[in-house]
Each structure stands twice: as structure tokens, then as C-alpha cells.
Design an enzyme around this catalytic site. Structure first.
Site, mmCIF file in Angstrom:
data_model
loop_
_atom_site.group_PDB
_atom_site.id
_atom_site.type_symbol
_atom_site.label_atom_id
_atom_site.label_comp_id
_atom_site.label_asym_id
_atom_site.label_seq_id
_atom_site.Cartn_x
_atom_site.Cartn_y
_atom_site.Cartn_z
ATOM 1 N N ASN A 48 0.846 -1.206 0.000
ATOM 2 C CA ASN A 48 0.000 0.000 0.000
ATOM 3 C C ASN A 48 0.876 1.249 0.000
ATOM 4 O OD1 ASN A 48 -2.212 -1.710 0.330
ATOM 5 N ND2 ASN A 48 -2.171 -1.528 2.561
ATOM 6 N N ARG A 59 -4.340 8.734 10.355
ATOM 7 C CA ARG A 59 -5.025 7.561 9.769
ATOM 8 C C ARG A 59 -4.979 6.485 10.849
ATOM 9 N NH1 ARG A 59 -4.870 7.718 3.629
ATOM 10 N NH2 ARG A 59 -3.898 9.707 3.095
ATOM 11 N N HIS A 62 -6.501 1.436 13.011
ATOM 12 C CA HIS A 62 -7.164 0.432 12.186
ATOM 13 C C HIS A 62 -6.657 -0.978 12.471
ATOM 14 C CE1 HIS A 62 -7.631 3.836 8.971
ATOM 15 N NE2 HIS A 62 -8.453 3.991 9.985
ATOM 16 N N LYS A 72 2.010 -5.710 9.449
ATOM 17 C CA LYS A 72 2.367 -4.597 8.556
ATOM 18 C C LYS A 72 3.847 -4.263 8.686
ATOM 19 C CE LYS A 72 -2.327 -2.955 9.042
ATOM 20 N NZ LYS A 72 -3.316 -2.052 9.634
ATOM 21 N N HIS A 119 -3.404 -0.120 14.328
ATOM 22 C CA HIS A 119 -2.299 0.688 13.791
ATOM 23 C C HIS A 119 -2.802 2.045 13.334
ATOM 24 C CE1 HIS A 119 0.231 1.808 10.158
ATOM 25 N NE2 HIS A 119 1.034 1.957 11.194
ATOM 26 N N TYR A 132 3.642 0.572 2.666
ATOM 27 C CA TYR A 132 3.706 -0.547 3.611
ATOM 28 C C TYR A 132 3.173 -1.828 3.021
ATOM 29 C CZ TYR A 132 -1.012 1.264 4.624
ATOM 30 O OH TYR A 132 -2.294 1.745 4.515
ATOM 31 N N LYS A 169 -14.559 7.968 7.886
ATOM 32 C CA LYS A 169 -14.622 6.688 8.618
ATOM 33 C C LYS A 169 -13.996 6.821 10.013
ATOM 34 C CE LYS A 169 -11.551 3.589 7.614
ATOM 35 N NZ LYS A 169 -10.756 2.700 6.763
ATOM 36 N N ASP A 170 -12.857 7.503 10.079
ATOM 37 C CA ASP A 170 -12.175 7.620 11.369
ATOM 38 C C ASP A 170 -12.851 8.630 12.297
ATOM 39 O OD1 ASP A 170 -10.421 5.653 10.672
ATOM 40 O OD2 ASP A 170 -8.822 7.003 10.055
HETATM 41 C C1 TDO Z 1 -6.740 0.102 3.240
HETATM 42 C C2 TDO Z 1 -7.283 0.033 1.788
HETATM 43 C C3 TDO Z 1 -8.102 1.023 1.304
HETATM 44 N N1 TDO Z 1 -8.573 0.945 0.040
HETATM 45 C C4 TDO Z 1 -9.449 2.020 -0.445
HETATM 46 C C5 TDO Z 1 -10.714 2.202 0.358
HETATM 47 C C6 TDO Z 1 -10.963 3.694 0.283
HETATM 48 O O1 TDO Z 1 -11.724 4.003 -0.882
HETATM 49 C C7 TDO Z 1 -9.585 4.303 0.130
HETATM 50 C C8 TDO Z 1 -9.051 4.903 1.411
HETATM 51 O O2 TDO Z 1 -9.116 3.906 2.414
HETATM 52 P P1 TDO Z 1 -8.891 4.234 3.934
HETATM 53 O O3 TDO Z 1 -9.569 5.508 4.274
HETATM 54 O O4 TDO Z 1 -9.270 3.027 4.724
HETATM 55 O O5 TDO Z 1 -7.325 4.450 3.983
HETATM 56 P P2 TDO Z 1 -6.401 4.646 5.288
HETATM 57 O O6 TDO Z 1 -7.136 5.436 6.307
HETATM 58 O O7 TDO Z 1 -5.095 5.130 4.837
HETATM 59 O O8 TDO Z 1 -6.281 3.152 5.846
HETATM 60 C C9 TDO Z 1 -5.052 2.615 6.232
HETATM 61 O O9 TDO Z 1 -4.672 3.206 7.465
HETATM 62 C C10 TDO Z 1 -3.454 2.707 8.014
HETATM 63 C C11 TDO Z 1 -3.230 3.365 9.348
HETATM 64 C C12 TDO Z 1 -3.391 1.240 8.059
HETATM 65 O O10 TDO Z 1 -2.848 0.633 8.979
HETATM 66 C C13 TDO Z 1 -3.914 0.517 6.871
HETATM 67 O O11 TDO Z 1 -4.040 -0.862 7.113
HETATM 68 C C14 TDO Z 1 -5.200 1.092 6.377
HETATM 69 O O12 TDO Z 1 -6.234 0.793 7.304
HETATM 70 O O13 TDO Z 1 -8.728 3.253 -0.332
HETATM 71 C C15 TDO Z 1 -8.241 -0.100 -0.779
HETATM 72 O O14 TDO Z 1 -8.664 -0.171 -1.947
HETATM 73 N N2 TDO Z 1 -7.399 -1.084 -0.323
HETATM 74 C C16 TDO Z 1 -6.897 -1.050 0.945
HETATM 75 O O15 TDO Z 1 -6.105 -1.974 1.336
#
Ligand code: TDO
Length: 185
Positions: A48, A59, A62, A72, A119, A132, A169-170
Site C-alpha cells: 500500500n 489515519r 485500524h 504490517k 495501527h 507498507y 470513517k475515522d
Molecule cells: C486500506 C485500503 C483502502 N482501500 C481504499 C478504500 C478507500 O476508498 C480508500 C481509502 O481507504 P482508507 O480511508 O481506509 O485508507 P487509510 O485510512 O489510509 O487506511 C489505512 O490506514 C493505516 C493506518 C493502516 O494501517 C492501513 O491498514 C489502512 O487501514 O482506499 C483499498 O482499496 N485497499 C486497501 O487496502
């Protein structure tokens, strides 16, 4: 590779070797066999990359539930974060405790977070890019968010509450108390 132990020793900060020369540098940022030798025996299945434009983007916190719980391996390719891992393993002596480490492109360090931790990170510089590896695929139906500012956790984010940017979401997380009432991750 230099390894720094944190207060919860399952979470490790790593400093991969970096070889500078006139052209620039070379670095092995992941090598399965080297990492296995230091106890990181994960099958990473997804990489990612995120960009956070402002200072104070948080962020987290999660985690994904079983069977898609994720370990991770986090690094920063531009800028600086304070990375935070909260122990959510209910049978752990350090359940509910957290560790943090500054991870940056400048320091060329990484943080390894095993399964069983929530995390999150906060950006300490503008335009910070985080890259990551995760050991299970994204499973949005099993992804959960615990409040970054939960009073039971008392995480020191090094940023004032008013300066924080969160995703929608958060902004609707569960409390740590609610996590304690639900099944283990
Ligand atoms: C995490 C993730 C998100 N997405 C998409 C969903 C959404 O439309 C967009 C943004 O997602 P999020 O808002 O969840 O992204 P984010 O808040 O950056 O989520 C991440 O935060 C960090 C702290 C972590 O540890 C990760 O595992 C993950 O949860 O990306 C994916 O397609 N694949 C993925 O693996």
C-alpha cells in the site's frame, strides 16, 4: 540491519542498510530471508502507498479481524510520521498499551507491527508518503477503526486536537471500551 526494540518487543523498528555512492543510493527495503532471520516470518501479499498532504493527518487506529488480520511493515518514502501500534490481543500482558516511533524518509527506518495490533499514524510533515506491506488482503467488511483519541488509551500524538485531519470513517470509530466487549480481533 540495526533493530531497535520498543517497549512492546513484538513491535520492532528496523534500519535497513543504505549504500550511498556518487549515483545516489541502494537499499534492500525487504528481503524475505533476512527478515525471517530476525523473526519476521510473514507472507506479505499486498503493498500500500498513501499520500497525506497536510501535517496532522491521522489515519487510524485500524485493524482487520480474523481471518484477514494483518501484520504490517511500514516505511516512509517522503516526509515523517509518528507511527502508533496499540496491543489489542486480549490475552497479552500488554493489552491496551501502545508504542510509537518516528518513521521517516530521512532516517530510512521501518516499523514492523504483527497481527493483533491496531495501527495508526500522524503526519509530522506536509506531503508525507507512506508505503507498507500487509500480510492479508484488504477486507473492508472486516476492517475496524478504534478512536485515535480514546481516553482509555492516552496516546501521545504530539499534535493538538484542533490540528488533526481525519477521514469520515475515522470520525465514527468505536471506543476502546467497545472493542473490549467484542470478540478478539
Ligand atoms: C486500506 C485500503 C483502502 N482501500 C481504499 C478504500 C478507500 O476508498 C480508500 C481509502 O481507504 P482508507 O480511508 O481506509 O485508507 P487509510 O485510512 O489510509 O487506511 C489505512 O490506514 C493505516 C493506518 C493502516 O494501517 C492501513 O491498514 C489502512 O487501514 O482506499 C483499498 O482499496 N485497499 C486497501 O487496502
Amino acid at each position: 540491519m540495526k533493530i531497535k526494540a520498543l517497549e512492546i518487543p513484538d513491535v520492532k523498528v528496523l534500519y535497513p542498510a543504505k549504500f550511498d555512492d556518487d549515483r545516489g543510493f541502494f537499499s534492500e527495503i525487504y528481503n524475505k530471508s533476512t527478515y525471517e532471520k530476525i523473526g519476521i516470518q510473514e507472507e506479505f501479499v499486498q503493498d500500500n502507498h498513501s499520500l497525506s498532504r497536510a501535517v496532522g493527518v491521522i489515519r487510524g487506529l485500524h485493524y482487520q479481524c480474523s481471518p484477514f488480520a494483518q501484520a504490517k511493515l511500514v516505511r516512509v518514502v517522503r516526509g515523517t510520521i509518528l507511527d502508533v501500534a496499540v496491543d489489542i490481543r486480549k490475552n497479552s500482558e500488554t493489552f491496551g498499551r501502545w508504542v510509537s516511533a518516528e518513521i521517516s524518509a530521512q532516517a530510512w527506518n521501518q516499523i514492523y507491527i504483527p497481527k493483533g495490533f491496531a495501527h495508526g499514524f500522524v503526519t509530522l510533515e506536509e506531503n508525507t508518503e507512506v508505503n507498507y506491506k500487509v500480510s492479508a488482503r484488504y477486507a473492508p467488511e472486516l476492517e475496524k477503526s478504534i478512536a485515535w483519541n480514546d481516553p482509555a488509551l492516552k496516546i501521545e500524538w504530539r499534535i493538538s486536537e484542533g490540528a488533526v485531519t481525519l477521514s469520515d470513517k475515522d470520525m465514527q470509530p468505536m471506543s476502546f471500551a467497545a472493542y473490549c466487549q467484542c470478540p478478539d480481533f
